[in-house]
Enzyme design. Structure first.
Site, PDB file in Angstrom:
ATOM      1  N   HIS A  11       0.836  -1.215   0.000  1.00 14.54           N
ATOM      2  CA  HIS A  11       0.000   0.000   0.000  1.00 14.54           C
ATOM      3  C   HIS A  11       0.869   1.264   0.000  1.00 14.54           C
ATOM      4  CE1 HIS A  11      -3.103  -2.973   0.691  1.00 14.54           C
ATOM      5  NE2 HIS A  11      -2.297  -3.483   1.609  1.00 14.54           N
ATOM      6  N   GLU A  57      -2.235   0.343   7.812  1.00 18.64           N
ATOM      7  CA  GLU A  57      -1.339  -0.718   7.331  1.00 18.64           C
ATOM      8  C   GLU A  57      -0.137  -0.143   6.574  1.00 18.64           C
ATOM      9  OE1 GLU A  57      -3.277  -3.531   4.708  1.00 18.64           O
ATOM     10  OE2 GLU A  57      -1.423  -4.657   4.357  1.00 18.64           O
ATOM     11  N   HIS A  82       2.971  -6.911   4.368  1.00 16.98           N
ATOM     12  CA  HIS A  82       1.594  -6.467   4.624  1.00 16.98           C
ATOM     13  C   HIS A  82       1.202  -6.755   6.071  1.00 16.98           C
ATOM     14  CE1 HIS A  82       0.007  -5.631   0.485  1.00 16.98           C
ATOM     15  NE2 HIS A  82       1.164  -6.210   0.195  1.00 16.98           N
ATOM     16  N   GLU A  98       2.177 -11.462   5.954  1.00 14.07           N
ATOM     17  CA  GLU A  98       1.162 -10.723   6.712  1.00 14.07           C
ATOM     18  C   GLU A  98       1.662 -10.803   8.156  1.00 14.07           C
ATOM     19  OE1 GLU A  98      -1.417  -9.175   5.414  1.00 14.07           O
ATOM     20  OE2 GLU A  98      -2.097 -10.244   3.616  1.00 14.07           O
TER      21      GLU A  98
HETATM   22 ZN    ZN Z   1      -2.203  -5.306   2.548  1.00 16.35          ZN
END
Ligand code: ZN
Length: 366
Positions: A184, A199, A261, A325
């Site tokens: 992002h 995030e 992420h 993640e």
């Molecule tokens: Zn993400």
């Protein structure tokens, strides 16, 4: 529990199958073509349909092509590798029917299928993106089944061959070209936690830590973004943005690509660390497993495992790639952790150890 779900999801069927099957069901496909001479020795290949399968566990793709024939025939296949890889299937004593036309595919498993008459046989040629071994394809027939209203069929299964890894890795991080992709950024905040932590902030902080650590170990690091911005541009489509990120890896001919992420889920109790990969070569799962092991050692959160996924940046990069993640930003406790520099540094060290672990394991394959 997860294993059961994975088994159930082992094959996901392509839409094409349903579409074609429905069309075939509406037509009596086994009838001889109008005008076919009585006593003609050649049978007709009347209908062709196909299905794409993707194994959820490995990401391996497979194509099944089914040809309806107006009577029992023999079929066999032969692989030709030069000048371009092809599988040629001969269906003896048949001619392709009027409705049978050449097919074009996305090139994942097969690029094109063409139907030609060869003497008294039909020659079905599958143009392939990569050469296949005998174990990668199967040609077989199925008898007609009047009760199920199914004609005699010739079935061709082709597995997408895993490309032979032409990577050759040495142990250690020194001189490795590593692309780090902080997820992002800019107009895209990514997921937002219950306390409004974003995030895109944690992905950049961890990526910068990882960059420092890797450079100290002698690696060359390329970041898809260095600050809070979009990689392609704020008005990009999702695919343009993701393609811009994977292109960084492809253009630099990086050794590996890592996207960072934080996870999010509607239930705030969901938590833990996950690493995703798309199995392009043996190295993708190897890298994901190494990262996952080191991230769990570092952060000590719930181990959600190394899993396969179809994410663009891990699929379209030409080198081994993984997407981590770190934790769930939607979980209040983990949001707090994600925003703390101490936890960020721990996870950054975990990533670097995981990459080191990967190169050490990969070097042993040489
Ligand atoms: Zn993400």
């Amino acid at each position: 529990m997860r294993k059961i779900v994975l088994l159930l999801l082992l094959t996901l069927f392509g839409v094409s199958w349903l579409g074609i099957d429905a069309a075939a069901a509406a037509m009596p496909s086994a009838k001889p073509a109008v005008g076919q001479a009585v006593g003609s020795k050649n049978l007709e290949l009347s209908q062709v349909r196909w299905a794409n399968h993707t194994e959820a566990l490995t990401g391996a793709a497979k194509l099944r092509l089914v040809m309806d024939v107006s009577g029992p025939v023999k079929a066999s296949g032969v692989v030709i590798n030069a000048p371009t890889p092809r599988l040629v299937v001969t269906v003896t004593g048949t001619t392709p029917g009027k409705g049978v036309a050449d097919l074009t595919f996305d090139g994942q498993v097969v690029e094109k299928v063409s139907f030609d008459i060869s003497g008294t046989d039909t020659k079905v040629t599958f143009d392939l993106p990569l050469k296949v071994e005998a174990s990668d394809y199967k040609v077989f027939t199925l008898p007609s089944d009047a009760k199920a209203n199914k004609p005699f069929r010739v079935v061709v299964d082709i597995n997408k061959p895993l490309p032979l890894p032409d990577f050759s890795f040495t142990a250690g991080l020194k001189n490795k070209v590593i692309v780090i992709d902080p997820g992002h950024g800019g107009s895209d905040s990514g997921a937002i936690g219950p306390s409004r932590y974003q995030e895109k902030t944690v992905t950049l902080a961890v990526a910068q830590n990882v960059q420092d650590l890797l450079e100290k170990a002698g690696a060359k690091v390329i970041m898809t973004r260095q600050d809070d911005r979009d990689v392609f541009g704020s008005n990009a489509t999702d695919v343009e943005e993701l393609k811009a990120r994977s292109s960084v890896g492809n253009n630099y001919k990086a050794d590996i690509f890592l996207s960072i992420h934080a996870d999010s889920f509607s239930n705030p109790a969901a938590g833990g660390t996950t690493t995703y990969y798309y199995q392009k070569t043996l190295y993708d799962s190897m890298m994901a497993e190494a990262l996952q092991t080191s991230l769990i050692e570092a952060g000590n959160l719930q181990d959600r495992g190394a899993r396969t996924a179809n994410f663009y940046v891990i699929k379209r990069t030409q080198m081994p790639a993984a997407l981590v993640e770190l934790a769930f930003i939607s979980n209040p406790n983990e949001e707090k952790l994600l925003s703390s520099p101490g936890f960020q540094q721990k996870m950054s060290l975990g990533i670097v150890r995981g990459l080191e672990r990967f190169f050490d394991q990969a070097a042993k394959l040489n």
